[in-house]
Design a protein around this motif. Structure first.
Motif, PDB file in Angstrom:
ATOM      1  N   LEU A 103       0.276  -8.019  15.513  1.00  0.00           N
ATOM      2  CA  LEU A 103       1.084  -7.213  14.608  1.00  0.00           C
ATOM      3  C   LEU A 103       0.203  -6.411  13.650  1.00  0.00           C
ATOM      4  O   LEU A 103       0.505  -5.260  13.340  1.00  0.00           O
ATOM      5  CB  LEU A 103       2.057  -8.098  13.833  1.00  0.00           C
ATOM      6  N   ALA A 104      -0.910  -6.985  13.216  1.00  0.00           N
ATOM      7  CA  ALA A 104      -1.836  -6.275  12.329  1.00  0.00           C
ATOM      8  C   ALA A 104      -2.383  -5.028  13.022  1.00  0.00           C
ATOM      9  O   ALA A 104      -2.472  -3.956  12.404  1.00  0.00           O
ATOM     10  CB  ALA A 104      -2.974  -7.196  11.904  1.00  0.00           C
ATOM     11  N   SER A 116       2.326   6.351   0.353  1.00  0.00           N
ATOM     12  CA  SER A 116       2.654   5.799  -0.964  1.00  0.00           C
ATOM     13  C   SER A 116       1.604   4.756  -1.325  1.00  0.00           C
ATOM     14  O   SER A 116       0.793   4.359  -0.486  1.00  0.00           O
ATOM     15  CB  SER A 116       4.039   5.147  -0.939  1.00  0.00           C
ATOM     16  N   ASP A 117       1.636   4.311  -2.571  1.00  0.00           N
ATOM     17  CA  ASP A 117       0.718   3.251  -2.988  1.00  0.00           C
ATOM     18  C   ASP A 117       0.948   1.980  -2.172  1.00  0.00           C
ATOM     19  O   ASP A 117       0.005   1.286  -1.815  1.00  0.00           O
ATOM     20  CB  ASP A 117       0.881   2.958  -4.480  1.00  0.00           C
ATOM     21  N   ILE A 118       2.211   1.708  -1.863  1.00  0.00           N
ATOM     22  CA  ILE A 118       2.541   0.509  -1.082  1.00  0.00           C
ATOM     23  C   ILE A 118       1.983   0.621   0.333  1.00  0.00           C
ATOM     24  O   ILE A 118       1.378  -0.325   0.836  1.00  0.00           O
ATOM     25  CB  ILE A 118       4.060   0.261  -1.069  1.00  0.00           C
ATOM     26  N   SER A 119       2.183   1.767   0.974  1.00  0.00           N
ATOM     27  CA  SER A 119       1.680   1.922   2.346  1.00  0.00           C
ATOM     28  C   SER A 119       0.154   1.850   2.366  1.00  0.00           C
ATOM     29  O   SER A 119      -0.428   1.254   3.277  1.00  0.00           O
ATOM     30  CB  SER A 119       2.179   3.218   2.991  1.00  0.00           C
ATOM     31  N   LYS A 120      -0.503   2.421   1.355  1.00  0.00           N
ATOM     32  CA  LYS A 120      -1.966   2.339   1.278  1.00  0.00           C
ATOM     33  C   LYS A 120      -2.412   0.891   1.101  1.00  0.00           C
ATOM     34  O   LYS A 120      -3.381   0.454   1.738  1.00  0.00           O
ATOM     35  CB  LYS A 120      -2.495   3.182   0.112  1.00  0.00           C
ATOM     36  N   ALA A 121      -1.717   0.145   0.241  1.00  0.00           N
ATOM     37  CA  ALA A 121      -2.065  -1.260   0.010  1.00  0.00           C
ATOM     38  C   ALA A 121      -1.865  -2.091   1.278  1.00  0.00           C
ATOM     39  O   ALA A 121      -2.710  -2.934   1.613  1.00  0.00           O
ATOM     40  CB  ALA A 121      -1.233  -1.827  -1.138  1.00  0.00           C
ATOM     41  N   ILE A 122      -0.768  -1.850   1.980  1.00  0.00           N
ATOM     42  CA  ILE A 122      -0.508  -2.579   3.228  1.00  0.00           C
ATOM     43  C   ILE A 122      -1.608  -2.287   4.236  1.00  0.00           C
ATOM     44  O   ILE A 122      -2.173  -3.212   4.839  1.00  0.00           O
ATOM     45  CB  ILE A 122       0.882  -2.218   3.803  1.00  0.00           C
ATOM     46  N   LYS A 123      -1.923  -1.023   4.416  1.00  0.00           N
ATOM     47  CA  LYS A 123      -2.971  -0.644   5.379  1.00  0.00           C
ATOM     48  C   LYS A 123      -4.311  -1.277   4.996  1.00  0.00           C
ATOM     49  O   LYS A 123      -5.048  -1.758   5.868  1.00  0.00           O
ATOM     50  CB  LYS A 123      -3.099   0.883   5.456  1.00  0.00           C
ATOM     51  N   ALA A 124      -4.647  -1.295   3.698  1.00  0.00           N
ATOM     52  CA  ALA A 124      -5.912  -1.873   3.237  1.00  0.00           C
ATOM     53  C   ALA A 124      -5.952  -3.381   3.495  1.00  0.00           C
ATOM     54  O   ALA A 124      -6.970  -3.918   3.967  1.00  0.00           O
ATOM     55  CB  ALA A 124      -6.124  -1.584   1.758  1.00  0.00           C
ATOM     56  N   LYS A 125      -4.854  -4.073   3.208  1.00  0.00           N
ATOM     57  CA  LYS A 125      -4.798  -5.526   3.434  1.00  0.00           C
ATOM     58  C   LYS A 125      -4.898  -5.847   4.922  1.00  0.00           C
ATOM     59  O   LYS A 125      -5.558  -6.812   5.309  1.00  0.00           O
ATOM     60  CB  LYS A 125      -3.517  -6.106   2.835  1.00  0.00           C
ATOM     61  N   ILE A 126      -4.256  -5.032   5.738  1.00  0.00           N
ATOM     62  CA  ILE A 126      -4.310  -5.239   7.187  1.00  0.00           C
ATOM     63  C   ILE A 126      -5.733  -5.027   7.683  1.00  0.00           C
ATOM     64  O   ILE A 126      -6.245  -5.808   8.495  1.00  0.00           O
ATOM     65  CB  ILE A 126      -3.316  -4.285   7.904  1.00  0.00           C
ATOM     66  N   LYS A 127      -6.377  -3.972   7.195  1.00  0.00           N
ATOM     67  CA  LYS A 127      -7.752  -3.690   7.610  1.00  0.00           C
ATOM     68  C   LYS A 127      -8.668  -4.854   7.244  1.00  0.00           C
ATOM     69  O   LYS A 127      -9.490  -5.294   8.055  1.00  0.00           O
ATOM     70  CB  LYS A 127      -8.241  -2.390   6.963  1.00  0.00           C
ATOM     71  N   TYR A 129      -7.803  -7.982   6.819  1.00  0.00           N
ATOM     72  CA  TYR A 129      -7.451  -9.117   7.680  1.00  0.00           C
ATOM     73  C   TYR A 129      -8.124  -8.982   9.039  1.00  0.00           C
ATOM     74  O   TYR A 129      -8.692  -9.947   9.557  1.00  0.00           O
ATOM     75  CB  TYR A 129      -5.928  -9.216   7.841  1.00  0.00           C
ATOM     76  N   LEU A 130      -8.060  -7.803   9.601  1.00  0.00           N
ATOM     77  CA  LEU A 130      -8.661  -7.582  10.921  1.00  0.00           C
ATOM     78  C   LEU A 130     -10.185  -7.731  10.860  1.00  0.00           C
ATOM     79  O   LEU A 130     -10.785  -8.303  11.768  1.00  0.00           O
ATOM     80  CB  LEU A 130      -8.261  -6.221  11.479  1.00  0.00           C
ATOM     81  N   ILE A 131     -10.799  -7.259   9.794  1.00  0.00           N
ATOM     82  CA  ILE A 131     -12.255  -7.414   9.632  1.00  0.00           C
ATOM     83  C   ILE A 131     -12.609  -8.899   9.507  1.00  0.00           C
ATOM     84  O   ILE A 131     -13.529  -9.391  10.169  1.00  0.00           O
ATOM     85  CB  ILE A 131     -12.766  -6.616   8.412  1.00  0.00           C
ATOM     86  N   GLU A 132     -11.844  -9.613   8.677  1.00  0.00           N
ATOM     87  CA  GLU A 132     -12.087 -11.057   8.481  1.00  0.00           C
ATOM     88  C   GLU A 132     -11.913 -11.838   9.778  1.00  0.00           C
ATOM     89  O   GLU A 132     -12.558 -12.864   9.974  1.00  0.00           O
ATOM     90  CB  GLU A 132     -11.163 -11.604   7.397  1.00  0.00           C
ATOM     91  N   ASN A 133     -11.033 -11.370  10.632  1.00  0.00           N
ATOM     92  CA  ASN A 133     -10.783 -12.055  11.900  1.00  0.00           C
ATOM     93  C   ASN A 133     -11.532 -11.396  13.064  1.00  0.00           C
ATOM     94  O   ASN A 133     -11.196 -11.623  14.216  1.00  0.00           O
ATOM     95  CB  ASN A 133      -9.282 -12.123  12.175  1.00  0.00           C
ATOM     96  N   LYS A 134     -12.530 -10.577  12.709  1.00  0.00           N
ATOM     97  CA  LYS A 134     -13.442  -9.947  13.661  1.00  0.00           C
ATOM     98  C   LYS A 134     -12.720  -9.096  14.720  1.00  0.00           C
ATOM     99  O   LYS A 134     -13.015  -9.191  15.906  1.00  0.00           O
ATOM    100  CB  LYS A 134     -14.344 -10.994  14.307  1.00  0.00           C
ATOM    101  N   TRP A 135     -11.792  -8.277  14.264  1.00  0.00           N
ATOM    102  CA  TRP A 135     -11.100  -7.354  15.171  1.00  0.00           C
ATOM    103  C   TRP A 135     -11.399  -5.990  14.709  1.00  0.00           C
ATOM    104  O   TRP A 135     -11.009  -5.160  14.291  1.00  0.00           O
ATOM    105  CB  TRP A 135      -9.607  -7.643  15.235  1.00  0.00           C
TER     106      TRP A 135
END
Length: 135
Positions: A103-104, A116-127, A129-135
């Motif tokens: 899903l990420a 929006s600020d929310i969409s930017k924050a969501i995209k940043a958190k997802i990015k 997460y993917l980096i932390e999980n080596k994707w």
């Protein structure tokens, strides 16, 4: 007490039901909140109501029902990030890493219709997460 006394007269008012459900959430009366939001769906089955219901199911530990309601919200508005992000959060909380990563990636690749600020924050958190999980 006030809302419960007003309920018989206003039980067909979607806005009243949603507000009463929010107060039920604050008071940690999650089952009552779910019931009220389901009643509100009779008057307007918006994706936001499904997200609110899912959030309450998540708080009760009924993750299957939470997932189901997030998926319904996604089906209604597939281009919105918030319902997908809420489902992603559920998967991470449940430690369903495979589903969360899938899903990420979908969220990361999704075009944003309105920035929006929310969409930017969501995209940043997802990015992150993917980096932390080596994707």
């Amino acid at each position: 007490p006030l809302y419960s006394s007003l309920y018989p007269q206003l039980r067909v008012d979607k806005d009243f039901l949603v507000e009463y459900a929010v107060l039920s959430d604050v008071g940690m009366q999650y089952k009552n909140g779910i019931r009220l939001l389901k009643e509100a769906q009779n008057y307007n089955a918006s994706p936001e109501l499904f997200i609110r219901i899912a959030n309450l199911y998540k708080k009760t530990g009924e993750y299957g029902k939470a997932e189901e309601n997030y998926r319904i919200a996604i089906g209604i508005i597939p281009y919105k990030l918030m319902p997908k992000y809420k489902l992603f959060q559920l998967y991470t909380e449940m430690q369903c890493t495979e589903e969360a990563i899938k899903l990420a990636k979908e969220i990361e690749e999704a075009p944003v219709k309105i920035e929006s600020d929310i969409s930017k924050a969501i995209k940043a958190k997802i990015k992150m997460y993917l980096i932390e999980n080596k994707w």
